[in-house]
Write an enzyme that holds these catalytic residues in place. Structure first.
Site, PDB file in Angstrom:
ATOM      1  N   LYS A   1       0.861  -1.186   0.000  1.00 21.41           N
ATOM      2  CA  LYS A   1       0.000   0.000   0.000  1.00 21.41           C
ATOM      3  C   LYS A   1       0.901   1.241   0.000  1.00 21.41           C
ATOM      4  O   LYS A   1       1.029   1.938   1.013  1.00 21.41           O
ATOM      5  CB  LYS A   1      -0.934  -0.030   1.215  1.00 21.41           C
ATOM      6  CG  LYS A   1      -2.039  -1.074   1.083  1.00 21.41           C
ATOM      7  CD  LYS A   1      -2.677  -1.346   2.410  1.00 21.41           C
ATOM      8  CE  LYS A   1      -4.049  -0.767   2.554  1.00 21.41           C
ATOM      9  NZ  LYS A   1      -5.011  -1.058   1.524  1.00 21.41           N
TER      10      LYS A   1
HETATM   11  C1  LIG Z   1      -5.790  -1.862  -4.101  1.00 18.91           C
HETATM   12  C2  LIG Z   1      -6.284  -2.720  -2.981  1.00 18.91           C
HETATM   13  N1  LIG Z   1      -6.525  -4.013  -3.213  1.00 18.91           N
HETATM   14  C3  LIG Z   1      -6.976  -4.847  -2.252  1.00 18.91           C
HETATM   15  C4  LIG Z   1      -7.222  -4.382  -0.976  1.00 18.91           C
HETATM   16  C5  LIG Z   1      -7.735  -5.323   0.078  1.00 18.91           C
HETATM   17  O1  LIG Z   1      -6.736  -5.615   1.028  1.00 18.91           O
HETATM   18  P1  LIG Z   1      -7.116  -6.021   2.514  1.00 18.91           P
HETATM   19  O2  LIG Z   1      -8.080  -7.129   2.407  1.00 18.91           O
HETATM   20  O3  LIG Z   1      -5.832  -6.429   3.128  1.00 18.91           O
HETATM   21  O4  LIG Z   1      -7.704  -4.819   3.140  1.00 18.91           O
HETATM   22  C6  LIG Z   1      -6.980  -3.040  -0.678  1.00 18.91           C
HETATM   23  C7  LIG Z   1      -7.233  -2.553   0.672  1.00 18.91           C
HETATM   24  O5  LIG Z   1      -7.157  -1.431   1.010  1.00 18.91           O
HETATM   25  C8  LIG Z   1      -6.502  -2.188  -1.701  1.00 18.91           C
HETATM   26  O6  LIG Z   1      -6.257  -0.903  -1.468  1.00 18.91           O
END
Ligand SMILES: Cc1ncc(COP(=O)(O)O)c(C=O)c1O
Length: 327
Positions: free
Chosen positions: A160
Site C-alpha cells: 500500500k
Molecule cells: C488496491 C487494494 N486491493 C486490495 C485491498 C484489500 O486488502 P485487505 O483485504 O488487506 O484490506 C486493498 C485494501 O485497502 C486495496 O487498497
C-alpha cells in the site's frame, strides 16, 4: 462514506499519544511530494452485546505493513505486537463505542527538495469511527476502468504505497463520475487485476476464482480470510488463476473483498447483469461467515480477533441519583 474527522481524536505520532490537531508534518516532507509512504488499513468491529471493539487480524496487518515498508526502505522500529498494543490503547483512550478503521502510515520524513531518499523515517497510527465504505447490501454496479493497474516493475501493487494510490484514485473517480459504484482495473496483460481498493473473486463452474498475487494485486488479508473460510468451512475449491475481462460478463457470482469494503457483492458489470443481478448464494454465505469471524463469533477463528474492552461508562447523573435513592 466516512465523514469529517474529529480534531480532538487521540492519535499516536512521534512516539506518543496526542490530539490529532497537534499531529502535523512540514510542507517539505519527502512523502508529501514524492508519495514515499506506506500505509495500512485495519478494521475494528463494535460488538454491542459484549461492549467490545473487535480488532480484526491486527498482527497480520502490521506484519504486512512492516514487510512492505521494506520495499521503500522505511523502517518501523516496533514489533507487530507492540503496534497492536498501541492500537488497543488508541481504542481505549478514544473510548470508541462504534466500528472503527485504523490507519497506520510510515513515510520518508526528511524536509528537503530532491527525490532520492535517506534514512529519516516516521510513523503514525490513527484510529477513527468508520461505517460502511460502499453501499454494498443490495450489490454493486462495477465498471471496468480505462486506467490500467500499475505494474510491479513500476510501483509494486502488492504494497500500500502512497504514490501508487494515484492509480486507484484516477480509476475510482472516473468510475463514480460514470455512475458506477467501484472500478475494476485490468493489468497490462489485459487480465483482471482487482478493484480500486479491493480484491476480486468470481464463481464459475462451481469454483471460487481469484487472480494470483503475480497479476499486480494487493495481497489482501480479506482475500486470505475468504480463501480460508471458503475452503475450510464450505469445502469450496479456490483457484488462483488469471481472469479475462469477458469472464466477468459470464460468471455466476462476483464479489469484492477488502478491509474497508468487507465482502461486497457485484450484481452488474459494465451494464450487464451478473447472472440474474441478485446477490449469489455463495457470496451471501461467505459474507455471513466473514461477518461472524470478524466479530469473534466463530471459535476456530477467534485467533484473528483482538477484543478491546472499554472502560465502564460513568452513569448519567439522573441514573446515579436513582441508584442512590434505591439503595
Ligand atoms: C488496491 C487494494 N486491493 C486490495 C485491498 C484489500 O486488502 P485487505 O483485504 O488487506 O484490506 C486493498 C485494501 O485497502 C486495496 O487498497
Amino acid at each position: 462514506m466516512p465523514g469529517e474527522v474529529d480534531s480532538k481524536l487521540t492519535v499516536y505520532f512521534g512516539g506518543r499519544y496526542m490530539p490529532l490537531a497537534e499531529a502535523n508534518v512540514g510542507i517539505l516532507t519527502h512523502a508529501l511530494h514524492y508519495g514515499t509512504g506506506v500505509f495500512e488499513g485495519i478494521r475494528g468491529y463494535w460488538d454491542e452485546e459484549y461492549e467490545q471493539v473487535c480488532v480484526f487480524r491486527p498482527v497480520e496487518h502490521f506484519e504486512r505493513w512492516k514487510k512492505n515498508c521494506g520495499i521503500l526502505r522505511i523502517g518501523v522500529p516496533r514489533s507487530a505486537e507492540d503496534l497492536t498494543a498501541i492500537t488497543v490503547e488508541l481504542v481505549r483512550r478514544n473510548e470508541f463505542r462504534t466500528s472503527i478503521y485504523v490507519r497506520p502510515l510510515a513515510w520518508k520524513c526528511a524536509e528537503r527538495v530532491g527525490v532520492s531518499t535517506d534514512d529519516k523515517d516516521a510513523f503514525t497510527i490513527v484510529a477513527l469511527p468508520f461505517g460502511d465504505y460502499l453501499p454494498s447490501d443490495k450489490g454493486l454496479h462495477a465498471g471496468v476502468s480505462s486506467w490500467r493497474r500499475i505494474e510491479d516493475n513500476a510501483i509494486p501493487a502488492r504494497a500500500k504505497i502512497c504514490g501508487a494510490y494515484v492509480n486507484s484514485a484516477l480509476a475510482s473517480d472516473d468510475a463514480r463520475r460514470s455512475g458506477f459504484d467501484e472500478a475494476i482495473l485490468l493489468n497490462e496483460s489485459g487480465h483482471v487485476a482487482e478493484g480500486a481498493t479491493c480484491n476480486l473473486f468470481m464463481v464459475r463452474h462451481g469454483k471460487l476464482i481469484t487472480p494470483p498475487v503475480t497479476e499486480n494485486v494487493l495481497e489482501g488479508i480479506t482475500r486470505d480470510t475468504v480463501m480460508e473460510l471458503a475452503e475450510r468451512e464450505l469445502g469450496i475449491t479456490v483457484l488462483e488463476r488469471p481472469i479475462d475481462r469477458s469472464e466477468l460478463y459470464v460468471c455466476n457470482e462476483l464479489f469484492l473483498t477488502g478491509t474497508a469494503v468487507g465482502i461486497a457483492p457485484v450484481v452488474r458489470v459494465d451494464h450487464r447483469p451478473v447472472k440474474d443481478a441478485t446477490v449469489g448464494a455463495l457470496t451471501g454465505e461467505i459474507r455471513r461467515l466473514y461477518f461472524e469471524a470478524a466479530r469473534g463469533r466463530l471459535r476456530v477463528y477467534r485467533k484473528w480477533v483482538v477484543p478491546v474492552d472499554l472502560p465502564q461508562r460513568e452513569p448519567e447523573p439522573e441514573a446515579a441519583l436513582l441508584a442512590t435513592t434505591r439503595s
